[in-house]
Design an enzyme around this catalytic site. Sequence first.
Site, short mmCIF file in Angstrom:
data_model
loop_
_atom_site.label_atom_id
_atom_site.label_comp_id
_atom_site.label_asym_id
_atom_site.label_seq_id
_atom_site.Cartn_x
_atom_site.Cartn_y
_atom_site.Cartn_z
N ARG A 1 -7.33 0.68 3.99
CA ARG A 1 -5.86 0.50 3.97
C ARG A 1 -5.46 -0.05 5.35
NH1 ARG A 1 -3.57 3.32 -0.38
NH2 ARG A 1 -1.63 2.21 -0.08
N ARG B 1 -1.67 8.76 3.41
CA ARG B 1 -1.97 7.47 4.04
C ARG B 1 -0.69 6.69 4.34
NH1 ARG B 1 -6.88 9.17 3.59
NH2 ARG B 1 -6.60 9.33 1.38
N ASP C 1 -0.27 -0.87 -9.74
CA ASP C 1 -0.23 0.57 -10.03
C ASP C 1 -0.29 0.85 -11.52
OD1 ASP C 1 2.06 1.39 -7.31
OD2 ASP C 1 -0.07 0.88 -7.36
N CYS D 1 -8.86 4.78 1.89
CA CYS D 1 -8.59 5.76 0.83
C CYS D 1 -9.35 5.33 -0.41
CB CYS D 1 -7.10 5.84 0.55
SG CYS D 1 -6.51 4.41 -0.34
N LYS E 1 8.37 7.79 -6.39
CA LYS E 1 7.61 8.17 -5.17
C LYS E 1 7.69 7.04 -4.15
CE LYS E 1 3.03 7.51 -5.06
NZ LYS E 1 2.55 6.73 -3.89
N ASN E 2 7.47 5.79 -4.61
CA ASN E 2 7.36 4.68 -3.66
C ASN E 2 8.70 4.20 -3.14
OD1 ASN E 2 4.68 5.00 -3.94
ND2 ASN E 2 4.36 3.20 -5.23
N ASP F 1 -2.78 -4.03 9.77
CA ASP F 1 -2.63 -5.15 10.72
C ASP F 1 -1.30 -5.87 10.56
OD1 ASP F 1 -3.94 -5.75 8.19
OD2 ASP F 1 -4.05 -7.82 8.88
N ARG G 1 0.31 13.89 -6.52
CA ARG G 1 0.93 13.06 -5.48
C ARG G 1 2.08 12.23 -6.04
NH1 ARG G 1 -2.52 9.01 -3.38
NH2 ARG G 1 -0.59 8.53 -2.30
C1 EPZ Z 1 2.48 0.17 -1.71
O1 EPZ Z 1 1.31 0.35 -0.95
C2 EPZ Z 1 2.50 1.33 -2.69
N1 EPZ Z 1 2.55 2.59 -1.96
C3 EPZ Z 1 1.24 1.29 -3.55
O2 EPZ Z 1 1.35 2.35 -4.51
C4 EPZ Z 1 1.20 -0.05 -4.29
O3 EPZ Z 1 0.02 -0.13 -5.03
C5 EPZ Z 1 1.26 -1.20 -3.28
O4 EPZ Z 1 2.44 -1.06 -2.43
C6 EPZ Z 1 1.33 -2.56 -3.97
O5 EPZ Z 1 2.45 -2.61 -4.79
C7 EPZ Z 1 3.75 3.02 -1.48
O6 EPZ Z 1 4.76 2.36 -1.63
C8 EPZ Z 1 3.76 4.35 -0.79
P1 EPZ Z 1 0.65 -3.35 0.35
P2 EPZ Z 1 1.06 -0.55 0.39
O7 EPZ Z 1 0.87 -3.27 1.81
O8 EPZ Z 1 2.34 -0.76 1.09
C9 EPZ Z 1 -3.27 -5.34 2.12
C10 EPZ Z 1 0.61 4.18 -5.77
O9 EPZ Z 1 -0.29 4.33 -6.60
N2 EPZ Z 1 -2.69 -5.08 3.44
O10 EPZ Z 1 1.60 -4.16 -0.48
O11 EPZ Z 1 -0.06 0.06 1.13
C11 EPZ Z 1 -3.65 -4.05 1.39
O12 EPZ Z 1 -4.94 -3.62 1.81
C12 EPZ Z 1 0.36 3.39 -4.50
O13 EPZ Z 1 1.79 4.63 -5.89
C13 EPZ Z 1 -3.31 -5.62 4.55
O14 EPZ Z 1 -4.33 -6.30 4.45
O15 EPZ Z 1 0.57 -1.89 -0.29
C14 EPZ Z 1 -3.62 -4.45 -0.05
O16 EPZ Z 1 -4.84 -5.06 -0.39
C15 EPZ Z 1 -1.07 2.87 -4.42
N3 EPZ Z 1 -2.78 -5.36 5.77
C16 EPZ Z 1 -2.50 -5.49 -0.09
O17 EPZ Z 1 -2.28 -5.91 1.27
C17 EPZ Z 1 -1.64 -4.61 5.93
O18 EPZ Z 1 -1.19 -4.43 7.09
C18 EPZ Z 1 -1.17 -4.97 -0.62
O19 EPZ Z 1 -0.86 -3.83 0.12
C19 EPZ Z 1 -1.04 -4.07 4.78
C20 EPZ Z 1 -1.58 -4.32 3.54
#
Ligand code: EPZ
Length: 417
Positions: free
Chosen positions: A121, A92, A305, A116, A22-23, A124, A397
């Site tokens: 989420r 999202r 995950d 979510c 998916k990712n 920034d 999903r």
């Molecule tokens: C991706 O989410 C995955 N989703 C998530 O999988 C996965 O848990 C995550 O990466 C971490 O590996 C997809 O690929 C579609 P991040 P993403 O940006 O990109 C913070 C699943 O179950 N952050 O690496 O949203 C954020 O809040 C899903 O398949 C900011 O603060 O993850 C989090 O605490 C869940 N500002 C941390 O960084 C931003 O602009 C990591 O988020 C972006 C993120």
Amino acid sequence: MSQIIIRGGGRLEGTLSVQGAKNSVLPILAATILHPGQTVLRGCPRLSDVEASIRILRHLGCKAGWEGEELVVDAGPMSRWDIPDHLMREMRSSVIFLGAILARFGWAELSYPGGCELGPRPIDLHLAVLRQLGARLQEEGGRLRCSADHMAGREIALSIPSVGATENAILAACGAEGETMLVNAAREPEIGDLQEFLCAMGCKVRGAGSSTICVAGRQPTRDAFHTVMPDRIVAATWLAAVAAAGGEVELERVSCRHLSTVTAALHEAGCRISGGEGRIALRSDGFLRAIAPVRTAPYPGFPTDAQAILMAALLRSRGATLFVENIFENRYRHVDELRRMGADISVADRVAVVTGVPRLCGAGVRCTDLRGGAALLVAGAAAEGETRIGDIHHIRRGYEDPVRDLRALGADIHLEE
Ligand code: EPZ
């Protein structure tokens, strides 16, 4: 409402080929709009998040749909650059389209992806990268208007290795003049798959898998074929289910390297694991032991995950295991549902302690989020009696057909419409 009914307690045994990731496929579907032509994706999982992406592509004017087992996109007719609120709310991670739309059109408009199940989420870091490439962003009334009539490549450092921000940066940089160097990029394997797809389409991206990724913008693009990589978290789910219930499984179409922190934890818990090119085998007597603290971290650390999934596998283990969730603020919502099955888990902020109990009892439970739902499948496979899992739209999903896959391992499981 549909429910998954699983009667646990029996051994699981069998062979499974793992669905596409998916990712990986979600950013790749966004990347298809960089090329005003055709993309054919093989090994694409049939998930509700994929259907949501197809609806976004069609809204943008692209043709997108299944042709047999292949997902075919033609982004030639793309004519819009906005994603309406109702499509943003469906998924999202649709913010991943932002960089690609900007690269293609120089304009983009979408609404903020709301918080979510895992907590806020924020985006920034996505927006910071786009600003550094020259995009101008206006936020009003929950809508984001972006214009970038000329993006220029440059060195950009991410404050944290955000997966989504890394992907958005790569896609936007494909439309920028000159070279972009992304520092402190996320190293997840799905970014490697995105790079492979982009290069097949004619883009010039290198360094995925490392913390520094370089993109040479404005390359001529061409029609491309791509086979989506296997889903390492789905693979982890089936390994955890067999570990918890007892039995043996052989997974095909997986990468041992991408799962090494998960297989190391299951091995420490007492499973016998072997692996080769594209396959992993696991044997378990179902009587696991507690392991050293599990701390989630960006790849190649332990994947957030898989936190709920491993926790579910250890519910009957001898001893206590400490979990620290370092990535998301609110990723223990599955704990209350596991407690209904007899689990002994205490939670304080980002720390959870799982103390093994002699037995789990089937119960009526509800999915709280995607991987929390997967954890209920794992616990249900090990619990005595019947577990009825509701709100399974969360599972859909990310899991193509969990009833099909667990039944292939001999689980007593069915879907009740
Ligand atoms: C991706 O989410 C995955 N989703 C998530 O999988 C996965 O848990 C995550 O990466 C971490 O590996 C997809 O690929 C579609 P991040 P993403 O940006 O990109 C913070 C699943 O179950 N952050 O690496 O949203 C954020 O809040 C899903 O398949 C900011 O603060 O993850 C989090 O605490 C869940 N500002 C941390 O960084 C931003 O602009 C990591 O988020 C972006 C993120």
